[in-house]
Design a protein around this motif. Structure first.
Motif, PDB file in Angstrom:
ATOM      1  N   MET A 333      -8.758  -4.058  -1.962  1.00 47.48           N
ATOM      2  CA  MET A 333     -10.098  -4.317  -1.430  1.00 47.48           C
ATOM      3  C   MET A 333     -10.190  -3.858   0.022  1.00 47.48           C
ATOM      4  N   ILE A 334      -9.160  -4.131   0.810  1.00 42.00           N
ATOM      5  CA  ILE A 334      -9.159  -3.745   2.224  1.00 42.00           C
ATOM      6  C   ILE A 334      -9.244  -2.230   2.352  1.00 42.00           C
ATOM      7  N   ARG A 335      -8.464  -1.531   1.549  1.00 40.59           N
ATOM      8  CA  ARG A 335      -8.493  -0.065   1.603  1.00 40.59           C
ATOM      9  C   ARG A 335      -9.843   0.467   1.105  1.00 40.59           C
ATOM     10  N   TYR A 336     -10.393  -0.165   0.078  1.00 35.06           N
ATOM     11  CA  TYR A 336     -11.618   0.320  -0.553  1.00 35.06           C
ATOM     12  C   TYR A 336     -12.842   0.094   0.341  1.00 35.06           C
ATOM     13  N   TYR A 337     -12.983  -1.116   0.864  1.00 35.37           N
ATOM     14  CA  TYR A 337     -14.181  -1.459   1.634  1.00 35.37           C
ATOM     15  C   TYR A 337     -14.073  -1.112   3.112  1.00 35.37           C
TER      16      TYR A 337
END
Length: 477
Positions: A333-337
């Motif tokens: 999620m951190i990498r994606y958002y």
């Protein structure tokens, strides 16, 4: 005091495990403790215990029902110390993690782009006990879902900080975090001499401010704290926080939904409520939408939330991100958002819903810690190295029957901190629960609740399983 103290294998936060030399930042504290001596420490510890009991700092065991099995949360007087620069790195990592989780919840209950892009499989989300399809399409005040969070951190055998769990529905323990500091300053004032310890007493004011900011439609918001009642295990905390914030502590029967608003019943009539800090689970919030037999919630509450006439902290549906399987996707999620790398890593985790992970877990149950994805409080766990073959076989059958319900992690050498155990100073395993508040801005409590596995050689820090707590100092010198 420490002449017989033997650090365990792994990382001790007071002493180097190799040469038994005190860590440089701890020398002033160790000197003060040495002057106090073990006998006086034990005497003062008993005074502190009685003070906490007089303050009502107790909790109720989950299985005690209405029989009144109240216990004081065991308090350990040897503080945990974290340097200011180290804390700054942790604070940044916590803020990063909560920002990504908030974006995930808004997305998954909205456009679901993270599912469409194949980052997280739909079936893993929709099979979670925390998934609330009723919340799809909601647009919440400030775009935030997690307003009060408590993330559980550990240090491994090398001293590296890792995220063990995310607590996003109704995170508890903050009252003990605050009470511990009050007791330390009153009973052990000499330990603070010559040290700059960041204060934590302003937590209630930050909490109230964060809650008030959710009512974007008014400059004079009315905030209440919704409790299940006196038999809840955390009722002391509910009443404590309501008192500290100067707001009313209410039960579901005190509130009513009329004319697309929520009102508090008073002797002088009904008064509009803008923000509800809820300390009851999603299922019981609104019998019109969730559990029909709930006597704890408020009929019509979620409809008022949908219309933007009330704010609920934390928002219903945040429990999805509490799921220990969904936890494994937070780095993604951190990498994606955010297009960033995680500042604090997860613990290595095996997902039993994956066939390859499942095979590995079943073959290595005696070496792993296995957890039910939806349970808390130390329940639904198997600690392989400390379990009998009978227990391992029973757990194996449970996993095979419902793989989605279990994850597994290596048995870590959790860091230790000296603690009073049976009147002696002994290395006990600890974790740390910092609290993160998100209104218009984000505020992280300096330190947090350090939970201690006071049973010797135990890895379980939960109060329901015999754990206790200690004060956590963030120090600049």
């Amino acid at each position: 005091m420490f002449k017989d103290y033997q650090p365990k294998k792994g990382f001790d936060e007071y002493f180097s495990s190799d040469d038994f030399l005190p860590r440089s930042s701890l020398e002033p504290l160790l000197s003060s403790l040495g002057e106090m001596g073990l006998d006086q420490l034990n005497i003062s510890h008993e005074i502190a215990r009685k003070l906490l009991l007089r303050h009502g700092a107790t909790f109720r065991l989950n299985n005690s029902g209405n029989k009144g099995s109240e216990r004081i949360l065991p308090f350990d007087p040897l503080p945990r110390v974290i340097g200011a620069s180290e804390w700054l790195d942790l604070e940044r990592g916590l803020i990063q993690r909560l920002e990504a989780i908030d974006l995930f919840l808004a997305d998954v209950y909205g456009k679901q782009q993270i599912i469409k892009d194949g980052i997280i499989p739909r079936d893993l989300i929709e099979s979670s006990d925390g998934w609330r399809p009723e919340m799809k399409g909601f647009v919440l005040p400030l775009g935030k879902w997690c307003h009060v969070s408590g993330l559980d951190l550990i240090r491994d055998g090398k001293g590296e900080w890792l995220v063990l769990e995310d607590n996003l529905r109704c995170p508890s323990g903050v009252a003990y975090f605050l009470e511990n500091r009050l007791v330390m300053k009153r009973i052990f004032p000499s330990l603070f001499n010559g040290r700059v310890v960041r204060p934590i007493e302003d937590y209630p004011s930050y909490l109230l401010k964060s809650l008030q900011e959710l009512a974007v439609w008014t400059d004079t918001p009315k905030v209440v704290l919704l409790t299940p009642g006196v038999f809840n295990s955390a009722y002391f905390e509910h009443s404590y926080l309501a008192q500290q914030m100067g707001i009313q502590l209410v039960e579901g029967s005190d509130l009513v939904c009329q004319n697309q608003n929520v009102y508090l019943k008073t002797t002088s009539g009904i008064k509009k409520v803008d923000v509800i800090y809820r300390r009851i689970d999603d299922d019981y919030l609104d019998p019109n939408l969730f559990r029909k037999d709930s006597m704890l919630g408020v009929p019509g509450l979620i409809d008022v939330l949908r219309k933007g006439r009330v704010a609920i902290a934390n928002a219903p549906g945040t429990g999805l991100a509490d799921d220990k399987l969904i936890y494994t996707f937070v780095p993604d999620m951190i990498r994606y958002y955010l297009k960033e790398e995680p500042r604090i890593n997860n613990v290595k985790t095996y997902v039993c819903a994956s066939s390859s992970d499942l095979s590995f877990v079943l073959e290595n149950l005696g070496k792993l810690v296995v957890k039910s994805v939806s349970e808390a409080g130390g329940y639904g766990m198997l600690i392989g190295p400390h379990s009998s073959q009978i227990d391992i076989d029973k757990f194996s059958a449970k996993i095979k029957a419902n793989p989605r319900n279990y994850i597994a992690q290596p048995t870590l050498d959790l860091s230790t901190v000296p603690s009073l155990s049976d009147g002696e100073v002994y290395p006990c395993h600890v974790d740390l629960r910092p609290y993160v508040l998100r209104g218009k801005n984000t505020w992280v409590s300096p330190g947090g609740l350090t939970r201690v596995a006071l049973k010797r050689d135990s890895l379980i820090v939960n109060s329901s399983q015999g754990g206790g707590c200690k004060d956590t100092w963030v120090v600049s010198k």
